[in-house]
Design a protein around this motif. Structure first.
Motif, PDB file in Angstrom:
ATOM      1  N   GLY A   1      51.283  20.128  32.419  1.00 44.97           N
ATOM      2  CA  GLY A   1      52.044  20.066  33.843  1.00 44.97           C
ATOM      3  C   GLY A   1      51.214  18.817  34.935  1.00 44.97           C
ATOM      4  O   GLY A   1      49.876  18.663  34.359  1.00 44.97           O
ATOM      5  N   LYS A   2      51.505  18.552  36.006  1.00 50.29           N
ATOM      6  CA  LYS A   2      50.863  18.641  36.907  1.00 50.29           C
ATOM      7  C   LYS A   2      50.860  18.681  38.164  1.00 50.29           C
ATOM      8  O   LYS A   2      52.225  19.250  38.778  1.00 50.29           O
ATOM      9  N   TYR A   3      49.523  18.585  38.862  1.00 48.21           N
ATOM     10  CA  TYR A   3      49.682  18.906  40.286  1.00 48.21           C
ATOM     11  C   TYR A   3      49.004  18.471  41.848  1.00 48.21           C
ATOM     12  O   TYR A   3      48.238  17.698  41.261  1.00 48.21           O
ATOM     13  N   GLY A   4      50.038  18.523  42.683  1.00 45.77           N
ATOM     14  CA  GLY A   4      48.945  16.970  43.632  1.00 45.77           C
ATOM     15  C   GLY A   4      49.480  17.577  44.428  1.00 45.77           C
ATOM     16  O   GLY A   4      50.789  18.198  44.971  1.00 45.77           O
ATOM     17  N   CYS A   5      48.153  16.816  45.498  1.00 50.16           N
ATOM     18  CA  CYS A   5      48.605  17.877  47.646  1.00 50.16           C
ATOM     19  C   CYS A   5      47.771  16.850  47.435  1.00 50.16           C
ATOM     20  O   CYS A   5      47.994  15.773  47.284  1.00 50.16           O
ATOM     21  N   ARG A   6      48.134  16.634  49.429  1.00 48.48           N
ATOM     22  CA  ARG A   6      47.986  16.006  50.066  1.00 48.48           C
ATOM     23  C   ARG A   6      46.223  16.123  50.524  1.00 48.48           C
ATOM     24  O   ARG A   6      46.225  17.262  50.055  1.00 48.48           O
ATOM     25  N   GLY A   7      45.436  15.493  50.507  1.00 51.54           N
ATOM     26  CA  GLY A   7      44.332  15.336  51.439  1.00 51.54           C
ATOM     27  C   GLY A   7      43.530  14.840  51.650  1.00 51.54           C
ATOM     28  O   GLY A   7      43.863  13.474  52.762  1.00 51.54           O
TER      29      GLY A   7
END
Length: 153
Positions: free
Chosen positions: A106-112
């Protein structure tokens, strides 16, 4: 399940904040790809690769690290943070992992928070990110892929 996450996190440390949240209470070794010359990932059951998004993709040092050190047929996952746009995200690293017959969990991304280039003149974008909600989602993501990996063992 012994896990390594190989990462690059600079500027505001957004990616490292996400990884530290994932590591809380878990057996995870965080490996800064710029701090080591040689790594033996064979001993890990699961390997993550993480980076901020630079120019719409993973930092080149992480992509090169995947190419050089990822053993064949490992269980892998990807994590990224981005200011405005995730671009291709982990695309280049994913393609290399696929060539090495990795099992992509899987992949996880969020704003920074981002003050790179023109964003600096505006005082930055995505202030306050990653926030606690995003860190909690990162923890949940790790638990999800951990269970997924254990089922495949």
């Amino acid at each position: 399940m012994k896990t390594a996450i190989c990462y690059y996190s600079r500027h505001h440390g957004n990616t490292k904040k996400v990884l530290e949240a994932m590591a809380e209470g878990n057996e995870i070794d965080l490996i800064d790809v710029t701090a080591r010359s040689a790594v033996h990932l064979e001993e890990y059951d699961m390997i993550g690769f993480a980076s901020g998004i630079y120019g719409f993709e993973f930092h080149k040092s992480v992509v090169n690290f995947v190419r050089q050190y990822l053993p064949r047929k490992k269980k892998v996952f990807f994590v990224y943070t981005y200011g405005l746009n995730k671009g291709t995200g982990a695309g280049a690293a994913v393609r290399i992992a696929q060539e090495k017959e990795a099992v992509i969990l899987g992949k996880y991304g969020c704003r920074g928070y981002d003050t790179f280039g023109p964003f600096k003149m505006m005082g930055g974008i995505a202030k306050g990110h990653p926030n606690e909600k995003e860190l909690q989602k990162a923890r949940e993501f790790y638990q999800h892929i951990l269970h997924k990996a254990e089922k495949r063992s």
